[in-house]
Design an enzyme around this catalytic site. Structure first.
Site, PDB file in Angstrom:
ATOM      1  N   HIS A  17       0.838  -1.203   0.000  1.00 21.03           N
ATOM      2  CA  HIS A  17       0.000   0.000   0.000  1.00 21.03           C
ATOM      3  C   HIS A  17       0.879   1.262   0.000  1.00 21.03           C
ATOM      4  CE1 HIS A  17      -2.988  -2.660   2.367  1.00 21.03           C
ATOM      5  NE2 HIS A  17      -3.559  -2.449   1.206  1.00 21.03           N
ATOM      6  N   LYS A  41     -16.529  -8.091   6.146  1.00 18.82           N
ATOM      7  CA  LYS A  41     -15.772  -8.993   7.009  1.00 18.82           C
ATOM      8  C   LYS A  41     -15.332  -8.242   8.269  1.00 18.82           C
ATOM      9  CE  LYS A  41     -12.046  -7.858   3.873  1.00 18.82           C
ATOM     10  NZ  LYS A  41     -11.412  -8.181   2.643  1.00 18.82           N
ATOM     11  N   ARG A  90      -2.363  -6.039  -8.396  1.00 17.87           N
ATOM     12  CA  ARG A  90      -1.258  -6.968  -8.118  1.00 17.87           C
ATOM     13  C   ARG A  90      -1.147  -8.053  -9.166  1.00 17.87           C
ATOM     14  NH1 ARG A  90      -3.318  -7.702  -2.131  1.00 17.87           N
ATOM     15  NH2 ARG A  90      -5.148  -7.192  -3.337  1.00 17.87           N
ATOM     16  N   SER A 128      -2.829  -7.613   3.023  1.00 15.99           N
ATOM     17  CA  SER A 128      -3.064  -7.479   4.475  1.00 15.99           C
ATOM     18  C   SER A 128      -3.423  -8.828   5.081  1.00 15.99           C
ATOM     19  CB  SER A 128      -4.204  -6.490   4.738  1.00 15.99           C
ATOM     20  OG  SER A 128      -3.896  -5.236   4.225  1.00 15.99           O
TER      21      SER A 128
HETATM   22  P1  ADP Z   1      -9.818  -3.416  -0.442  1.00 22.66           P
HETATM   23  O1  ADP Z   1     -10.543  -4.179   0.613  1.00 22.66           O
HETATM   24  O2  ADP Z   1     -10.535  -2.177  -0.918  1.00 22.66           O
HETATM   25  O3  ADP Z   1      -9.275  -4.237  -1.585  1.00 22.66           O
HETATM   26  P2  ADP Z   1      -7.097  -3.271   0.502  1.00 22.66           P
HETATM   27  O4  ADP Z   1      -6.610  -2.571   1.709  1.00 22.66           O
HETATM   28  O5  ADP Z   1      -6.968  -4.756   0.478  1.00 22.66           O
HETATM   29  O6  ADP Z   1      -8.588  -2.801   0.354  1.00 22.66           O
HETATM   30  O7  ADP Z   1      -6.394  -2.697  -0.795  1.00 22.66           O
HETATM   31  C1  ADP Z   1      -6.507  -1.342  -1.153  1.00 22.66           C
HETATM   32  C2  ADP Z   1      -5.906  -1.140  -2.528  1.00 22.66           C
HETATM   33  O8  ADP Z   1      -4.511  -1.418  -2.484  1.00 22.66           O
HETATM   34  C3  ADP Z   1      -6.471  -2.065  -3.615  1.00 22.66           C
HETATM   35  O9  ADP Z   1      -6.496  -1.346  -4.826  1.00 22.66           O
HETATM   36  C4  ADP Z   1      -5.451  -3.186  -3.689  1.00 22.66           C
HETATM   37  O10 ADP Z   1      -5.448  -3.804  -4.957  1.00 22.66           O
HETATM   38  C5  ADP Z   1      -4.182  -2.394  -3.447  1.00 22.66           C
HETATM   39  N1  ADP Z   1      -3.102  -3.235  -2.914  1.00 22.66           N
HETATM   40  C6  ADP Z   1      -3.137  -4.031  -1.835  1.00 22.66           C
HETATM   41  N2  ADP Z   1      -1.947  -4.654  -1.655  1.00 22.66           N
HETATM   42  C7  ADP Z   1      -1.147  -4.229  -2.670  1.00 22.66           C
HETATM   43  C8  ADP Z   1       0.194  -4.532  -3.084  1.00 22.66           C
HETATM   44  N3  ADP Z   1       0.950  -5.410  -2.419  1.00 22.66           N
HETATM   45  N4  ADP Z   1       0.682  -3.909  -4.190  1.00 22.66           N
HETATM   46  C9  ADP Z   1      -0.099  -3.049  -4.868  1.00 22.66           C
HETATM   47  N5  ADP Z   1      -1.373  -2.734  -4.556  1.00 22.66           N
HETATM   48  C10 ADP Z   1      -1.893  -3.311  -3.468  1.00 22.66           C
END
Ligand code: ADP
Length: 180
Positions: A17, A41, A90, A128
């Protein structure tokens, strides 16, 4: 002046992130990290804790703000007068959902663009949920999250273990709670 919203659950924020935030902050005048309150969730951290961790780790970026929101992302984007929604991609598995969201949001507000940042290769496997699961099984999450976040994750997991031992049903932590 172009303002971008980078929305997500950030449960917790990872280096993946942060990489997107850093790169978006170079492209846009202002980046608002939008922390989603209404998750289906059960999160490991409540939204105040997630906001606190993100604020701590982006404190050196002068053009990044952290705000929590609930409800529709597109409405939040309009409220904060942003022009762009930033999302990270990703793998192909992220793409289908992201495309659907981008097209839905475009339909609702045609003047807001969604822009995708391709993950840096070294973070392409990082999520995460991986961090939460590793930590629950006492794995080392040092390579995946900043120190401040690492400490908070282990503290939170300890807290949940204590409530489980004392039999308090108020514990909201669910092992392996959803992929993200
Ligand atoms: P959500 O529940 O909205 O997917 P996340 O916190 O999981 O929230 O992810 C927020 C954003 O960050 C999403 O666009 C996700 O694809 C991106 N993201 C999460 N992990 C990574 C990573 N390792 N590299 C690039 N983008 C990421």
């Amino acid at each position: 002046m172009a303002t971008a919203v980078y929305p997500g659950s950030f449960d917790p924020i990872t280096y993946g992130h942060l990489d997107i935030i850093r790169r978006a902050a170079e492209v846009f005048d202002k980046v608002i990290v939008g922390v989603l309150k209404n998750q289906t969730k059960t999160p490991l951290f409540n939204f105040e804790e997630r906001v606190d961790m993100i604020r701590e780790v982006v404190k050196d970026y002068p053009n990044v703000e952290v705000v929590s929101f609930h409800g529709l992302l597109i409405e939040f984007t309009k409220q904060v007068h942003a022009d762009v929604i930033v999302r990270g991609i990703r793998a192909v598995s992220d793409f289908e959902y992201e495309l659907m969201m981008a097209q839905t949001n475009k339909q609702l507000h045609p003047d807001v663009e969604t822009m995708f940042f391709a993950t840096s290769a070294k973070y392409s496997f990082l999520s995460s949920s991986t961090v939460r699961e590793l930590a629950m099984f006492d794995g080392d999450i040092t390579p995946f999250v900043p120190d401040y976040v690492r400490q908070k994750v282990y503290e939170k997991i300890d807290e949940h273990r204590q409530t489980e031992i004392s039999g308090d049903p108020a514990s909201g932590c669910q092992e392996g709670s959803g992929a993200d």
